[in-house]
Design a protein around this motif. Structure first.
Motif, PDB file in Angstrom:
ATOM      1  N   VAL A   1     -66.899  74.688 -95.482  1.00 36.52           N
ATOM      2  CA  VAL A   1     -67.073  73.407 -94.680  1.00 36.52           C
ATOM      3  C   VAL A   1     -65.789  73.071 -94.082  1.00 36.52           C
ATOM      4  N   GLU A   2     -65.732  72.995 -92.645  1.00 33.73           N
ATOM      5  CA  GLU A   2     -64.700  72.393 -91.937  1.00 33.73           C
ATOM      6  C   GLU A   2     -64.719  70.949 -92.097  1.00 33.73           C
ATOM      7  N   SER A   3     -63.653  70.293 -91.748  1.00 33.71           N
ATOM      8  CA  SER A   3     -63.462  68.864 -91.387  1.00 33.71           C
ATOM      9  C   SER A   3     -62.053  68.655 -90.718  1.00 33.71           C
ATOM     10  N   GLY A   4     -62.019  67.415 -90.055  1.00 30.98           N
ATOM     11  CA  GLY A   4     -60.781  67.062 -89.166  1.00 30.98           C
ATOM     12  C   GLY A   4     -60.706  66.952 -88.116  1.00 30.98           C
ATOM     13  N   GLY A   5     -61.897  67.437 -87.230  1.00 30.39           N
ATOM     14  CA  GLY A   5     -61.662  67.293 -85.976  1.00 30.39           C
ATOM     15  C   GLY A   5     -62.085  66.129 -85.407  1.00 30.39           C
ATOM     16  N   GLY A   6     -61.715  66.001 -84.089  1.00 31.19           N
ATOM     17  CA  GLY A   6     -61.945  64.695 -83.443  1.00 31.19           C
ATOM     18  C   GLY A   6     -61.592  64.544 -82.034  1.00 31.19           C
ATOM     19  N   LEU A   7     -61.244  63.278 -81.525  1.00 32.54           N
ATOM     20  CA  LEU A   7     -60.724  63.161 -80.270  1.00 32.54           C
ATOM     21  C   LEU A   7     -59.084  62.671 -80.244  1.00 32.54           C
ATOM     22  N   VAL A   8     -58.688  63.271 -79.370  1.00 29.69           N
ATOM     23  CA  VAL A   8     -57.050  63.106 -79.447  1.00 29.69           C
ATOM     24  C   VAL A   8     -56.566  63.367 -77.920  1.00 29.69           C
TER      25      VAL A   8
ATOM     26  N   ASP B   1     -60.288  89.904 -85.191  1.00 28.95           N
ATOM     27  CA  ASP B   1     -61.804  90.403 -84.606  1.00 28.95           C
ATOM     28  C   ASP B   1     -62.734  89.636 -85.331  1.00 28.95           C
ATOM     29  N   LYS B   2     -63.620  88.808 -84.997  1.00 28.93           N
ATOM     30  CA  LYS B   2     -64.728  87.890 -85.632  1.00 28.93           C
ATOM     31  C   LYS B   2     -65.441  88.852 -86.034  1.00 28.93           C
ATOM     32  N   ALA B   3     -65.649  90.124 -85.778  1.00 28.14           N
ATOM     33  CA  ALA B   3     -66.821  90.909 -86.299  1.00 28.14           C
ATOM     34  C   ALA B   3     -66.303  91.254 -87.839  1.00 28.14           C
ATOM     35  N   ASP B   4     -65.133  91.140 -88.171  1.00 30.26           N
ATOM     36  CA  ASP B   4     -64.775  91.491 -89.373  1.00 30.26           C
ATOM     37  C   ASP B   4     -64.544  90.515 -90.391  1.00 30.26           C
ATOM     38  N   PHE B   5     -65.126  89.118 -90.195  1.00 33.87           N
ATOM     39  CA  PHE B   5     -65.436  88.074 -90.805  1.00 33.87           C
ATOM     40  C   PHE B   5     -66.935  87.991 -91.172  1.00 33.87           C
ATOM     41  N   GLY B   6     -67.211  87.933 -92.299  1.00 37.84           N
ATOM     42  CA  GLY B   6     -68.479  87.592 -92.655  1.00 37.84           C
ATOM     43  C   GLY B   6     -69.103  86.219 -93.169  1.00 37.84           C
ATOM     44  N   SER B   7     -68.093  85.418 -93.229  1.00 41.40           N
ATOM     45  CA  SER B   7     -68.683  83.996 -93.659  1.00 41.40           C
ATOM     46  C   SER B   7     -67.962  82.875 -92.593  1.00 41.40           C
ATOM     47  N   TRP B   8     -69.002  82.121 -92.237  1.00 36.82           N
ATOM     48  CA  TRP B   8     -68.453  80.994 -91.385  1.00 36.82           C
ATOM     49  C   TRP B   8     -68.622  79.681 -91.682  1.00 36.82           C
ATOM     50  N   GLY B   9     -67.803  78.655 -91.260  1.00 37.69           N
ATOM     51  CA  GLY B   9     -68.457  77.172 -91.394  1.00 37.69           C
ATOM     52  C   GLY B   9     -69.232  76.983 -90.306  1.00 37.69           C
ATOM     53  N   GLN B  10     -69.491  75.558 -90.180  1.00 40.46           N
ATOM     54  CA  GLN B  10     -70.526  75.261 -89.269  1.00 40.46           C
ATOM     55  C   GLN B  10     -69.781  74.625 -88.055  1.00 40.46           C
ATOM     56  N   GLY B  11     -68.529  74.496 -88.074  1.00 40.05           N
ATOM     57  CA  GLY B  11     -67.857  74.346 -86.849  1.00 40.05           C
ATOM     58  C   GLY B  11     -67.150  72.733 -86.947  1.00 40.05           C
ATOM     59  N   THR B  12     -66.205  72.481 -86.187  1.00 44.68           N
ATOM     60  CA  THR B  12     -65.705  70.901 -86.130  1.00 44.68           C
ATOM     61  C   THR B  12     -65.387  70.916 -84.495  1.00 44.68           C
ATOM     62  N   GLN B  13     -65.485  70.031 -83.814  1.00 43.73           N
ATOM     63  CA  GLN B  13     -65.415  69.486 -82.584  1.00 43.73           C
ATOM     64  C   GLN B  13     -63.884  68.922 -82.686  1.00 43.73           C
ATOM     65  N   VAL B  14     -63.018  69.551 -81.617  1.00 44.01           N
ATOM     66  CA  VAL B  14     -61.755  69.101 -81.292  1.00 44.01           C
ATOM     67  C   VAL B  14     -61.881  68.921 -79.706  1.00 44.01           C
ATOM     68  N   THR B  15     -61.528  67.496 -79.404  1.00 42.58           N
ATOM     69  CA  THR B  15     -61.611  67.255 -77.894  1.00 42.58           C
ATOM     70  C   THR B  15     -60.171  66.497 -77.534  1.00 42.58           C
ATOM     71  N   VAL B  16     -59.467  67.243 -76.513  1.00 40.74           N
ATOM     72  CA  VAL B  16     -58.145  66.513 -76.319  1.00 40.74           C
ATOM     73  C   VAL B  16     -58.335  66.180 -74.693  1.00 40.74           C
ATOM     74  N   SER B  17     -58.240  65.107 -74.711  1.00 40.50           N
ATOM     75  CA  SER B  17     -58.059  64.207 -73.462  1.00 40.50           C
ATOM     76  C   SER B  17     -56.816  64.204 -72.655  1.00 40.50           C
ATOM     77  N   SER B  18     -57.032  64.304 -71.458  1.00 32.39           N
ATOM     78  CA  SER B  18     -55.737  64.384 -70.618  1.00 32.39           C
ATOM     79  C   SER B  18     -55.421  63.039 -70.107  1.00 32.39           C
TER      80      SER B  18
END
Length: 124
Positions: A5-12, A107-124
Protein backbone atom coordinates in the motif's frame (compact mmCIF):
# COMPACT_ATOMS: atom_id res chain seq x y z
CA UNK A 1 2.21 -12.13 -3.45
CA UNK A 2 2.91 -9.41 -0.92
CA UNK A 3 0.18 -6.86 -0.22
CA UNK A 4 1.60 -3.37 -0.75
CA UNK A 5 0.00 0.00 0.00
CA UNK A 6 1.54 3.27 -1.18
CA UNK A 7 0.92 6.69 0.31
CA UNK A 8 2.38 10.18 0.22
CA UNK A 9 1.59 11.36 -3.27
CA UNK A 10 0.14 14.76 -4.03
CA UNK A 11 0.51 18.07 -5.83
CA UNK A 12 3.74 20.01 -5.42
CA UNK A 13 5.41 22.91 -7.19
CA UNK A 14 8.54 22.41 -9.21
CA UNK A 15 11.58 22.38 -6.94
CA UNK A 16 9.59 20.96 -4.06
CA UNK A 17 9.81 17.63 -2.24
CA UNK A 18 7.60 14.66 -1.45
CA UNK A 19 8.17 11.41 0.40
CA UNK A 20 6.35 8.30 -0.73
CA UNK A 21 5.84 5.35 1.59
CA UNK A 22 5.00 1.76 0.77
CA UNK A 23 3.83 -0.52 3.56
CA UNK A 24 4.07 -4.28 3.12
CA UNK A 25 2.36 -7.11 4.93
CA UNK A 26 4.07 -10.29 5.99
CA UNK A 27 6.95 -11.43 8.15
CA UNK A 28 9.67 -11.83 5.51
CA UNK A 29 9.92 -8.25 4.25
CA UNK A 30 13.69 -8.11 4.65
CA UNK A 31 14.07 -10.99 2.18
CA UNK A 32 12.52 -8.99 -0.67
CA UNK A 33 14.23 -6.60 -3.00
CA UNK A 34 11.95 -3.61 -3.53
CA UNK A 35 11.50 -1.16 -6.34
CA UNK A 36 9.73 2.02 -7.32
CA UNK A 37 8.36 2.52 -10.82
CA UNK A 38 6.31 5.29 -12.38
CA UNK A 39 3.87 5.61 -15.22
CA UNK A 40 2.95 8.86 -16.93
CA UNK A 41 -0.21 9.15 -19.07
CA UNK A 42 0.18 7.35 -22.37
CA UNK A 43 3.56 5.91 -21.43
CA UNK A 44 4.76 2.55 -20.23
CA UNK A 45 5.67 1.92 -16.61
CA UNK A 46 9.32 2.83 -16.07
CA UNK A 47 11.94 2.01 -13.47
CA UNK A 48 12.81 4.65 -10.87
CA UNK A 49 14.81 3.01 -8.06
CA UNK A 50 15.50 -0.31 -6.39
CA UNK A 51 16.91 -1.45 -3.03
CA UNK A 52 18.10 -4.79 -1.69
CA UNK A 53 16.70 -6.55 1.35
CA UNK A 54 19.09 -5.11 3.92
CA UNK A 55 18.91 -1.62 2.46
CA UNK A 56 22.65 -1.54 1.91
CA UNK A 57 22.51 -1.37 -1.88
CA UNK A 58 20.49 0.90 -4.12
CA UNK A 59 20.28 1.74 -7.81
CA UNK A 60 18.57 4.60 -9.64
CA UNK A 61 17.39 5.59 -13.06
CA UNK A 62 19.60 8.30 -14.54
CA UNK A 63 16.64 10.67 -14.66
CA UNK A 64 16.30 10.72 -10.85
CA UNK A 65 19.87 10.11 -9.69
CA UNK A 66 20.96 12.74 -7.20
CA UNK A 67 17.38 13.90 -6.58
CA UNK A 68 15.57 10.79 -5.31
CA UNK A 69 16.55 8.48 -2.46
CA UNK A 70 15.13 5.02 -1.85
CA UNK A 71 15.35 3.58 1.67
CA UNK A 72 13.65 0.99 3.82
CA UNK A 73 12.83 0.30 7.45
CA UNK A 74 12.52 -3.47 7.84
CA UNK A 75 11.23 -3.13 11.39
CA UNK A 76 8.24 -1.25 9.96
CA UNK A 77 7.94 -3.30 6.75
CA UNK A 78 8.12 -0.04 4.80
CA UNK A 79 10.06 1.28 1.85
CA UNK A 80 10.36 4.99 1.10
CA UNK A 81 11.09 7.21 -1.86
CA UNK A 82 12.30 10.68 -0.93
CA UNK A 83 11.90 12.95 -3.93
CA UNK A 84 13.64 16.32 -3.96
CA UNK A 85 14.04 19.01 -6.61
CA UNK A 86 10.93 17.75 -8.34
CA UNK A 87 10.34 18.62 -11.98
CA UNK A 88 7.12 18.67 -14.03
CA UNK A 89 8.42 15.63 -15.93
CA UNK A 90 8.33 13.66 -12.65
CA UNK A 91 4.53 13.78 -12.84
CA UNK A 92 3.23 10.20 -12.88
CA UNK A 93 1.54 7.48 -10.90
CA UNK A 94 4.21 5.93 -8.69
CA UNK A 95 4.10 2.23 -7.86
CA UNK A 96 6.11 0.24 -5.37
CA UNK A 97 6.88 -3.38 -6.13
CA UNK A 98 8.32 -6.38 -4.31
CA UNK A 99 10.53 -9.07 -5.72
CA UNK A 100 10.44 -12.48 -4.01
CA UNK A 101 14.21 -12.80 -4.12
CA UNK A 102 16.75 -10.46 -2.58
CA UNK A 103 18.24 -9.27 -5.84
CA UNK A 104 17.77 -5.77 -7.19
CA UNK A 105 16.36 -5.31 -10.66
CA UNK A 106 15.34 -2.54 -13.04
CA UNK A 107 12.95 -4.82 -14.96
CA UNK A 108 9.31 -4.60 -13.93
CA UNK A 109 8.83 -8.21 -15.08
CA UNK A 110 11.01 -9.36 -12.17
CA UNK A 111 8.61 -7.96 -9.56
CA UNK A 112 5.62 -10.11 -8.65
CA UNK A 113 3.77 -7.85 -6.23
CA UNK A 114 2.56 -4.32 -6.88
CA UNK A 115 0.79 -1.60 -4.97
CA UNK A 116 -2.19 0.34 -6.25
CA UNK A 117 -0.12 3.42 -7.10
CA UNK A 118 -0.07 6.98 -5.83
CA UNK A 119 -0.36 10.09 -7.99
CA UNK A 120 2.44 12.64 -7.98
CA UNK A 121 1.79 15.89 -9.82
CA UNK A 122 4.48 18.56 -10.17
CA UNK A 123 3.31 21.96 -11.38
CA UNK A 124 5.59 24.37 -13.20
Amino acid sequence: QVPLVESGGGLVQAGGSLRLSCAASGRTFSSYAMGWFRQAPGQERKFVATINGSGGSTYYADSVKGRFTISRDNAKNTVYLQMNSLKPEDTAVYYCAARSVDRMSTDKADFGSWGQGTQVTVSS
